[in-house]
Design a protein around this motif. Structure first.
Motif, PDB file in Angstrom:
ATOM      1  N   ASN A  66      -6.620   9.153  -0.890  1.00 31.64           N
ATOM      2  CA  ASN A  66      -6.666   9.810  -2.187  1.00 31.64           C
ATOM      3  C   ASN A  66      -7.861   9.295  -2.967  1.00 31.64           C
ATOM      4  OD1 ASN A  66      -4.108  11.603  -2.980  1.00 31.64           O
ATOM      5  ND2 ASN A  66      -3.463  10.010  -1.543  1.00 31.64           N
ATOM      6  N   LEU A  67      -8.597  10.224  -3.556  1.00 32.66           N
ATOM      7  CA  LEU A  67      -9.819   9.902  -4.284  1.00 32.66           C
ATOM      8  C   LEU A  67      -9.552   9.916  -5.783  1.00 32.66           C
ATOM      9  CD1 LEU A  67     -12.115  12.320  -2.234  1.00 32.66           C
ATOM     10  CD2 LEU A  67     -11.602   9.911  -1.736  1.00 32.66           C
ATOM     11  N   PRO A  68     -10.089   8.944  -6.523  1.00 30.70           N
ATOM     12  CA  PRO A  68      -9.848   8.874  -7.975  1.00 30.70           C
ATOM     13  C   PRO A  68     -10.644   9.922  -8.736  1.00 30.70           C
ATOM     14  CG  PRO A  68     -11.401   7.186  -7.323  1.00 30.70           C
ATOM     15  CD  PRO A  68     -10.945   7.849  -6.052  1.00 30.70           C
ATOM     16  N   HIS A  69     -10.270  10.109  -9.995  1.00 33.25           N
ATOM     17  CA  HIS A  69     -10.933  11.113 -10.835  1.00 33.25           C
ATOM     18  C   HIS A  69     -10.666  10.774 -12.301  1.00 33.25           C
ATOM     19  CE1 HIS A  69     -11.162  15.205 -12.763  1.00 33.25           C
ATOM     20  NE2 HIS A  69     -12.241  15.260 -12.010  1.00 33.25           N
ATOM     21  N   PRO A  70     -11.710  10.915 -13.148  1.00 35.74           N
ATOM     22  CA  PRO A  70     -13.111  11.179 -12.830  1.00 35.74           C
ATOM     23  C   PRO A  70     -13.814   9.894 -12.409  1.00 35.74           C
ATOM     24  CG  PRO A  70     -12.853  10.964 -15.191  1.00 35.74           C
ATOM     25  CD  PRO A  70     -11.465  10.836 -14.609  1.00 35.74           C
ATOM     26  N   VAL A  71     -14.998  10.030 -11.835  1.00 30.95           N
ATOM     27  CA  VAL A  71     -15.791   8.880 -11.399  1.00 30.95           C
ATOM     28  C   VAL A  71     -17.192   9.015 -11.973  1.00 30.95           C
ATOM     29  CG1 VAL A  71     -16.859   7.738  -9.423  1.00 30.95           C
ATOM     30  CG2 VAL A  71     -14.475   8.492  -9.291  1.00 30.95           C
ATOM     31  N   VAL A  72     -17.665   7.974 -12.624  1.00 31.80           N
ATOM     32  CA  VAL A  72     -19.008   7.970 -13.193  1.00 31.80           C
ATOM     33  C   VAL A  72     -19.988   7.317 -12.229  1.00 31.80           C
ATOM     34  CG1 VAL A  72     -20.463   7.165 -15.084  1.00 31.80           C
ATOM     35  CG2 VAL A  72     -18.129   7.950 -15.551  1.00 31.80           C
ATOM     36  N   ASP A  73     -19.609   6.165 -11.682  1.00 33.12           N
ATOM     37  CA  ASP A  73     -20.487   5.418 -10.774  1.00 33.12           C
ATOM     38  C   ASP A  73     -19.732   5.139  -9.479  1.00 33.12           C
ATOM     39  OD1 ASP A  73     -22.218   3.782  -9.441  1.00 33.12           O
ATOM     40  OD2 ASP A  73     -22.343   2.242 -11.003  1.00 33.12           O
ATOM     41  N   PRO A  74     -19.999   5.889  -8.406  1.00 35.65           N
ATOM     42  CA  PRO A  74     -19.265   5.690  -7.153  1.00 35.65           C
ATOM     43  C   PRO A  74     -19.450   4.306  -6.554  1.00 35.65           C
ATOM     44  CG  PRO A  74     -21.143   7.141  -6.817  1.00 35.65           C
ATOM     45  CD  PRO A  74     -20.996   6.960  -8.294  1.00 35.65           C
ATOM     46  N   ALA A  75     -20.564   3.652  -6.876  1.00 41.20           N
ATOM     47  CA  ALA A  75     -20.813   2.314  -6.344  1.00 41.20           C
ATOM     48  C   ALA A  75     -19.804   1.307  -6.883  1.00 41.20           C
ATOM     49  CB  ALA A  75     -22.234   1.866  -6.679  1.00 41.20           C
ATOM     50  N   MET A  76     -19.168   1.628  -8.003  1.00 40.42           N
ATOM     51  CA  MET A  76     -18.215   0.711  -8.617  1.00 40.42           C
ATOM     52  C   MET A  76     -16.768   0.996  -8.195  1.00 40.42           C
ATOM     53  SD  MET A  76     -20.166  -1.263 -10.283  1.00 40.42           S
ATOM     54  CE  MET A  76     -18.961  -2.166 -11.281  1.00 40.42           C
ATOM     55  N   VAL A  77     -16.566   2.001  -7.358  1.00 39.05           N
ATOM     56  CA  VAL A  77     -15.212   2.376  -6.945  1.00 39.05           C
ATOM     57  C   VAL A  77     -14.784   1.541  -5.740  1.00 39.05           C
ATOM     58  CG1 VAL A  77     -13.746   4.239  -6.080  1.00 39.05           C
ATOM     59  CG2 VAL A  77     -15.488   4.721  -7.814  1.00 39.05           C
ATOM     60  N   ALA A  78     -13.656   0.869  -5.863  1.00 36.94           N
ATOM     61  CA  ALA A  78     -13.130   0.043  -4.779  1.00 36.94           C
ATOM     62  C   ALA A  78     -12.313   0.902  -3.823  1.00 36.94           C
ATOM     63  CB  ALA A  78     -12.253  -1.072  -5.342  1.00 36.94           C
ATOM     64  N   ILE A  79     -12.190   0.443  -2.575  1.00 39.78           N
ATOM     65  CA  ILE A  79     -11.292   1.052  -1.607  1.00 39.78           C
ATOM     66  C   ILE A  79     -10.082   0.145  -1.474  1.00 39.78           C
ATOM     67  CG2 ILE A  79     -10.953   1.754   0.788  1.00 39.78           C
ATOM     68  CD1 ILE A  79     -13.863   2.473   0.949  1.00 39.78           C
ATOM     69  N   SER A  80      -8.906   0.681  -1.775  1.00 40.16           N
ATOM     70  CA  SER A  80      -7.671  -0.095  -1.732  1.00 40.16           C
ATOM     71  C   SER A  80      -6.815   0.371  -0.562  1.00 40.16           C
ATOM     72  CB  SER A  80      -6.888   0.085  -3.040  1.00 40.16           C
ATOM     73  OG  SER A  80      -5.622  -0.546  -2.963  1.00 40.16           O
ATOM     74  N   GLU A  81      -6.592  -0.514   0.413  1.00 42.15           N
ATOM     75  CA  GLU A  81      -5.690  -0.214   1.515  1.00 42.15           C
ATOM     76  C   GLU A  81      -4.303  -0.650   1.067  1.00 42.15           C
ATOM     77  OE1 GLU A  81      -6.983  -0.954   5.484  1.00 42.15           O
ATOM     78  OE2 GLU A  81      -9.065  -1.233   4.856  1.00 42.15           O
ATOM     79  N   CYS A  82      -3.434   0.310   0.837  1.00 39.90           N
ATOM     80  CA  CYS A  82      -2.164   0.018   0.180  1.00 39.90           C
ATOM     81  C   CYS A  82      -1.055   0.899   0.725  1.00 39.90           C
ATOM     82  CB  CYS A  82      -2.303   0.217  -1.330  1.00 39.90           C
ATOM     83  SG  CYS A  82      -2.965   1.821  -1.809  1.00 39.90           S
ATOM     84  N   GLY A  83       0.173   0.565   0.337  1.00 42.89           N
ATOM     85  CA  GLY A  83       1.334   1.330   0.764  1.00 42.89           C
ATOM     86  C   GLY A  83       1.623   2.490  -0.159  1.00 42.89           C
ATOM     87  N   LEU A  84       2.540   3.359   0.284  1.00 39.72           N
ATOM     88  CA  LEU A  84       2.976   4.478  -0.536  1.00 39.72           C
ATOM     89  C   LEU A  84       3.912   3.995  -1.638  1.00 39.72           C
ATOM     90  CD1 LEU A  84       3.957   7.162   2.148  1.00 39.72           C
ATOM     91  CD2 LEU A  84       1.802   6.972   0.914  1.00 39.72           C
TER      92      LEU A  84
END
Length: 235
Positions: free
Chosen positions: A161-179
């Motif tokens: 799932n991708l977050p929204h809105p995003v201003v700077d994609p370089a600052m977006v973390a990838i979280s490996e997480c549960g449901l």
């Protein structure tokens, strides 16, 4: 690699085109998607009615069926060999309990059941901010690359799932997480004997560290799934 791309929003959805463009950076792409909008059909499949396949161009098709039907026809009907199946990019989140009703996730699940690793990708939408499919593609590329680099960790399929809105994609973390194990906000507006769903997506349960909380907080969420198993390991 040979990559099958499908979705549940229909063959002409902008999210599908965005995902095809990204998938093309990783291998040869074939898309076979529903001829009509198929959101929330879950893992419904067709066995008693014929499924009409229409060729739109080289390696581009639509099918009069569900997302799971599309995967079945591509892998067994056309009998083509694919290394991966990518489903999406869905317009709207598929977080937590959504995986049970989502046609996007069902397509990935069906691919895995037929022996092909798969990724379902969805773009959470926060109103009133506008869609930005170029940004969605940039975020999807990062998530796909992470999964492909680490695909040897086990069997199953992945829900992104991708977050929204995003201003700077370089600052977006990838979280490996549960449901998130919580239910959606379920409410109805009643007029006489008619009930119209009126739940508010942003008011759903948010277990700390799980996918709903992480995505709403601005992270790309990656959840590794298996049949009948809901990962419950959240920080």
């Amino acid at each position: 690699m040979r990559i099958l791309v499908t979705n549940d929003d229909g063959f002409d959805a902008p999210g599908l085109e965005a995902l095809c463009a990204v998938a093309g950076e990783f291998g040869e792409v074939t898309f076979l998607a529903p001829a009509t909008q198929q959101s929330y059909v879950g893992h419904r499949v067709s066995t008693a009615t014929p499924l009409a396949l229409t060729e739109l161009g080289p390696r581009r098709y639509h099918l009069a069926g569900t997302p799971a039907d599309c995967v079945r026809v591509a892998l067994r009907g056309l009998a083509e060999a694919f290394d991966w199946v990518f489903s999406g990019i869905n317009h709207g989140g598929n977080l937590g309990a959504d995986v049970y009703t989502s046609g996007t996730v069902a397509a990935a699940r069906e691919a895995w059941l037929l022996g092909v690793p798969a990724i379902a990708l969805s773009q959470f939408h926060r109103r009133p901010h506008p869609d930005d499919w170029e940004m969605s593609a940039r975020l999807a590329r990062r998530a796909i690359r992470r999964i492909l680099e680490d695909a040897g960790r086990g069997t199953g399929y992945w829900n992104v799932n991708l977050p929204h809105p995003v201003v700077d994609p370089a600052m977006v973390a990838i979280s490996e997480c549960g449901l998130d194990p919580g239910a959606l906000d379920v409410a109805f507006a009643r007029t006489g004997n008619e009930f119209l769903y009126a739940g508010r997506y942003m008011e759903r349960h948010r277990a700390p560290g799980c996918d709903v909380d992480q995505c709403f907080g601005g992270a790309i969420t990656v959840t590794h799934l298996d049949l009948g198993v809901v990962p419950a390991v959240c920080p």
